[in-house]
Design a protein around this motif. Structure first.
Motif, PDB file in Angstrom:
ATOM      1  N   ARG A 122      -4.661  -7.318   0.010  1.00 16.65           N
ATOM      2  CA  ARG A 122      -4.174  -6.100  -0.526  1.00 16.65           C
ATOM      3  C   ARG A 122      -5.040  -5.021  -0.180  1.00 16.65           C
ATOM      4  O   ARG A 122      -6.328  -5.058  -0.198  1.00 16.65           O
ATOM      5  CB  ARG A 122      -4.472  -6.322  -2.182  1.00 16.65           C
ATOM      6  CG  ARG A 122      -3.990  -5.219  -2.997  1.00 16.65           C
ATOM      7  CD  ARG A 122      -4.211  -5.465  -4.410  1.00 16.65           C
ATOM      8  NE  ARG A 122      -3.607  -4.113  -5.143  1.00 16.65           N
ATOM      9  CZ  ARG A 122      -3.375  -4.104  -6.383  1.00 16.65           C
ATOM     10  NH1 ARG A 122      -3.469  -5.336  -6.984  1.00 16.65           N
ATOM     11  NH2 ARG A 122      -2.894  -2.928  -7.011  1.00 16.65           N
ATOM     12  N   SER A 168       0.940  -1.158  -0.072  1.00 20.62           N
ATOM     13  CA  SER A 168      -0.155   0.052   0.022  1.00 20.62           C
ATOM     14  C   SER A 168       0.989   1.273   0.018  1.00 20.62           C
ATOM     15  O   SER A 168       0.553   2.203  -0.976  1.00 20.62           O
ATOM     16  CB  SER A 168      -0.784  -0.004   1.221  1.00 20.62           C
ATOM     17  OG  SER A 168      -1.740   1.190   1.275  1.00 20.62           O
ATOM     18  N   THR A 220      -6.200  -0.802  -0.290  1.00 20.53           N
ATOM     19  CA  THR A 220      -6.450   0.037  -1.234  1.00 20.53           C
ATOM     20  C   THR A 220      -6.037   1.465  -0.588  1.00 20.53           C
ATOM     21  O   THR A 220      -7.116   1.867  -0.079  1.00 20.53           O
ATOM     22  CB  THR A 220      -7.742   0.166  -1.891  1.00 20.53           C
ATOM     23  OG1 THR A 220      -8.072  -1.153  -2.266  1.00 20.53           O
ATOM     24  CG2 THR A 220      -7.920   0.951  -3.049  1.00 20.53           C
ATOM     25  N   PRO A 221      -5.021   2.124  -0.800  1.00 22.58           N
ATOM     26  CA  PRO A 221      -4.771   3.389  -0.327  1.00 22.58           C
ATOM     27  C   PRO A 221      -5.601   4.534  -0.914  1.00 22.58           C
ATOM     28  O   PRO A 221      -5.930   4.265  -2.030  1.00 22.58           O
ATOM     29  CB  PRO A 221      -3.267   3.687  -0.493  1.00 22.58           C
ATOM     30  CG  PRO A 221      -3.089   2.764  -1.708  1.00 22.58           C
ATOM     31  CD  PRO A 221      -3.978   1.841  -1.717  1.00 22.58           C
TER      32      PRO A 221
END
Length: 201
Positions: A149, A97, A151-152
């Motif tokens: 994963r 990220s 998500t920024p």
């Protein structure tokens, strides 16, 4: 005659024995293939080297107004003392990220720098390429250990910088910040390597 044959056989046998170490040493020694964690730490080290080269160039030698970028990953809460206590999956996810955030910032910097024909552009492009390669490799490792994963949030950055001095200041701060990140990430990958081996064994 028999003595001559025995002597010849003995000589031939001695010659063959003498050649044996040569044949043995000529055999290729199988080399251990580097693991993905080795590749991750090596690529991070290369990125840190590129960052240091860019910082060493006097093109970025200026007084920097601090905290121009509020959207960069927070580094003040990451200590070398914490490296041994890192958890594998959350750390890989966070590093991925963070790298995506840096990628966004440096692509923006590359875009705004083109307008001012900055001399360090080719090296900046190389750095972004290395960063993308590192992100891809890290994502592959995350899939192997089933790390989620993140998500920024996409930061809002100005579409352009009016003056070259603004480009210099932005470059310097981003590079200084990224150098700290690479140093920490390199140590983190080394620390996580045994944990990856334990999960995959």
């Amino acid at each position: 005659m028999k003595l001559l044959l025995d002597s010849s056989s003995s000589l031939l046998f001695s010659l063959l024995l003498a050649q044996l170490p040569m044949f043995t040493s000529a055999s290729p020694v199988p080399q251990r293939r580097p693991s993905d964690m080795d590749k991750l730490s090596n690529q991070t080290k290369n990125l840190m080297k590129l960052t240091q080269e860019l910082l060493r160039e006097h093109a970025f030698d200026s007084d920097v107004e601090p905290h121009r970028f509020r959207s960069l990953p927070e580094m003040s809460n990451r200590s070398v003392n914490d490296l041994n206590n890192l958890e594998l999956k959350p750390t890989l996810s966070q590093l991925h990220s963070d790298l995506k955030l840096y990628e966004h910032h440096f692509e923006w910097l590359n875009k705004v720098s083109k307008k001012h024909h900055h001399p360090a552009l080719p090296k900046l492009v190389d750095m972004i390429r290395e960063m993308k390669s590192l992100i891809s490799l890290l994502h592959r490792q995350m899939l192997r250990v089933e790390a989620p994963r993140l998500t920024p949030a996409t930061p809002s950055l100005p579409p352009q910088l009016p003056y070259q001095f603004d480009v210099l200041q932005s470059s310097h701060e981003l590079l200084q910040h990224f150098k700290l990140f690479c140093d920490w990430a390199y140590r983190a990958f080394l620390s996580l390597k045994p944990k990856v081996s334990a999960v995959q064994s």
